[in-house]
Design an enzyme around this catalytic site. Structure first.
Site, PDB file in Angstrom:
ATOM      1  N   LYS A 204      -2.673 -66.806  68.675  1.00 21.17           N
ATOM      2  CA  LYS A 204      -2.285 -65.695  67.625  1.00 21.17           C
ATOM      3  C   LYS A 204      -3.132 -64.788  68.142  1.00 21.17           C
ATOM      4  O   LYS A 204      -4.140 -64.780  68.502  1.00 21.17           O
ATOM      5  CB  LYS A 204      -1.836 -65.990  66.418  1.00 21.17           C
ATOM      6  CG  LYS A 204      -0.892 -66.771  66.066  1.00 21.17           C
ATOM      7  CD  LYS A 204      -0.664 -67.158  64.855  1.00 21.17           C
ATOM      8  CE  LYS A 204       0.938 -67.593  64.945  1.00 21.17           C
ATOM      9  NZ  LYS A 204       1.143 -68.312  63.249  1.00 21.17           N
ATOM     10  N   ARG A 238      -0.139 -76.697  63.491  1.00 23.34           N
ATOM     11  CA  ARG A 238       0.955 -76.174  64.369  1.00 23.34           C
ATOM     12  C   ARG A 238       0.250 -75.654  65.666  1.00 23.34           C
ATOM     13  O   ARG A 238       0.090 -74.434  65.332  1.00 23.34           O
ATOM     14  CB  ARG A 238       1.936 -75.312  63.695  1.00 23.34           C
ATOM     15  CG  ARG A 238       2.850 -74.830  64.049  1.00 23.34           C
ATOM     16  CD  ARG A 238       4.200 -73.508  63.741  1.00 23.34           C
ATOM     17  NE  ARG A 238       4.728 -73.612  64.583  1.00 23.34           N
ATOM     18  CZ  ARG A 238       5.480 -73.029  64.951  1.00 23.34           C
ATOM     19  NH1 ARG A 238       4.193 -71.798  65.634  1.00 23.34           N
ATOM     20  NH2 ARG A 238       6.242 -72.577  66.113  1.00 23.34           N
TER      21      ARG A 238
HETATM   22  N1  HH2 Z   1       3.631 -68.981  63.946  1.00 27.52           N
HETATM   23  C1  HH2 Z   1       5.087 -69.160  64.312  1.00 27.52           C
HETATM   24  C2  HH2 Z   1       6.065 -69.493  63.895  1.00 27.52           C
HETATM   25  N2  HH2 Z   1       6.353 -70.366  62.997  1.00 27.52           N
HETATM   26  N3  HH2 Z   1       5.581 -71.231  60.983  1.00 27.52           N
HETATM   27  C3  HH2 Z   1       5.110 -72.116  60.318  1.00 27.52           C
HETATM   28  N4  HH2 Z   1       4.952 -72.502  59.026  1.00 27.52           N
HETATM   29  N5  HH2 Z   1       3.570 -71.346  60.137  1.00 27.52           N
HETATM   30  C4  HH2 Z   1       2.908 -70.256  61.396  1.00 27.52           C
HETATM   31  O1  HH2 Z   1       2.034 -70.101  61.588  1.00 27.52           O
HETATM   32  C5  HH2 Z   1       4.938 -70.612  62.421  1.00 27.52           C
HETATM   33  C6  HH2 Z   1       5.342 -70.720  62.359  1.00 27.52           C
HETATM   34  C7  HH2 Z   1       4.817 -67.670  65.336  1.00 27.52           C
HETATM   35  O2  HH2 Z   1       4.185 -68.876  66.822  1.00 27.52           O
HETATM   36  P1  HH2 Z   1       5.337 -69.081  67.908  1.00 27.52           P
HETATM   37  O3  HH2 Z   1       6.242 -69.907  67.309  1.00 27.52           O
HETATM   38  O4  HH2 Z   1       4.315 -69.730  68.961  1.00 27.52           O
HETATM   39  O5  HH2 Z   1       6.135 -67.920  68.498  1.00 27.52           O
HETATM   40  P2  HH2 Z   1       7.488 -67.339  68.158  1.00 27.52           P
HETATM   41  O6  HH2 Z   1       7.566 -67.062  66.805  1.00 27.52           O
HETATM   42  O7  HH2 Z   1       6.786 -65.878  69.067  1.00 27.52           O
HETATM   43  O8  HH2 Z   1       8.272 -68.467  68.425  1.00 27.52           O
END
Ligand code: HH2
Length: 257
Positions: A204, A238
């Protein structure tokens, strides 16, 4: 928890797994790398991301959920919509990961309960389009804890057994870097709510601000934060880099024991 983003616009891996075959192969690889759970998402929640309709989100995620679940991999579906979670649960997902904690679609709570699924309830201030516009708290940890407690009570009132609720402070969701660091520093106060704590720091942007590195160079920061979260009581991590974080957690866990 390994991450599979079936999206064109996720912040670190957008566009890489948009083809179902690529996403399925990636999920399988994460499981082989030691993920206990693979989180499949079809809507980016990056700051400023545009919402995706349920039909497009289903088209992206359901074949991936179905294929991975059929291979015996435990799958969570990262969605805020009952219209996506319902077919995902029917396709074999065992966990609903809702970054809105049942606020976008309250019906998702009853659906989770009826399916006997586990849910992840995450804190977010505002919504993805605007959440990074000057977020403010008096005491970020106390406010996040109070929010999660309230959402836990809502889920239980809708029939989800408390034992099937995990809580997540939502690193990067309506938070400055300092808010993220304060939440990690005092994560024990979130763990004190008595439910498993999920933590998502992987690659992040606050790690980029601290190290000066782009998404692909943030593994060391990801490792540092996950180890510290373990020490403060987190139990679900995660991450994109399952093998590396798994090793760090195994070593750190051995020291802590
Ligand atoms: N962060 C993201 C998405 N989903 N779910 C939970 N429970 N906790 C988190 O910190 C979290 C989440 C964001 O990360 P990422 O999936 O890599 O990116 P994007 O939302 O751009 O797909």
């Amino acid at each position: 928890m390994g991450i599979v983003n079936v999206t064109p616009d996720s912040f670190s891996d957008g566009g890489r797994f948009l083809e179902h075959g690529d996403a399925i192969a990636h999920g399988r690889r994460l499981a082989e790398d030691g993920a206990d759970l693979v989180d499949v998402g079809g809507e980016s929640t990056r700051p400023g991301a545009e919402p995706v309709g349920a039909e497009e989100e289903r088209r992206r995620v359901i074949p991936v959920v179905e294929a991975l679940a059929a291979e015996g991999i435990v799958v969570s579906v990262d969605t805020t919509k009952a219209a996506v979670a319902r077919p995902a649960l029917e396709a074999g997902a065992a966990v609903v990961n809702d970054v809105s904690a049942f606020r976008v679609d309250p019906e998702l709570a009853g659906l989770t309960a009826a399916a006997g699924a586990t849910c992840v309830l995450m804190h977010m201030l505002g919504e993805p389009r605007t959440m990074q516009d000057d977020p403010r708290y008096d005491d970020v940890v106390a406010e996040v804890a109070a929010f999660l407690e309230e959402r836990l009570a809502f889920a239980v009132a809708e029939g989800v057994p408390e034992s099937r609720v995990w809580l997540d402070p939502g690193i990067g969701f309506g938070k400055t870097s300092e808010h993220n660091l304060e939440l990690l520093r005092r994560l024990d106060e979130i763990a004190a709510l008595g439910r498993p704590v999920v933590i998502g720091t992987s690659r992040k942007s606050f790690l980029g601000r601290l190290t000066g590195r782009g998404e692909e160079g943030r593994l060391a920061g990801t490792l540092a934060t996950n180890v510290m979260a373990l020490e403060r009581g987190a139990s679900v991590f995660r991450v994109h880099d399952v093998a590396e974080v798994g090793d760090a957690l195994r070593v750190a866990g051995a020291v802590l024991r």
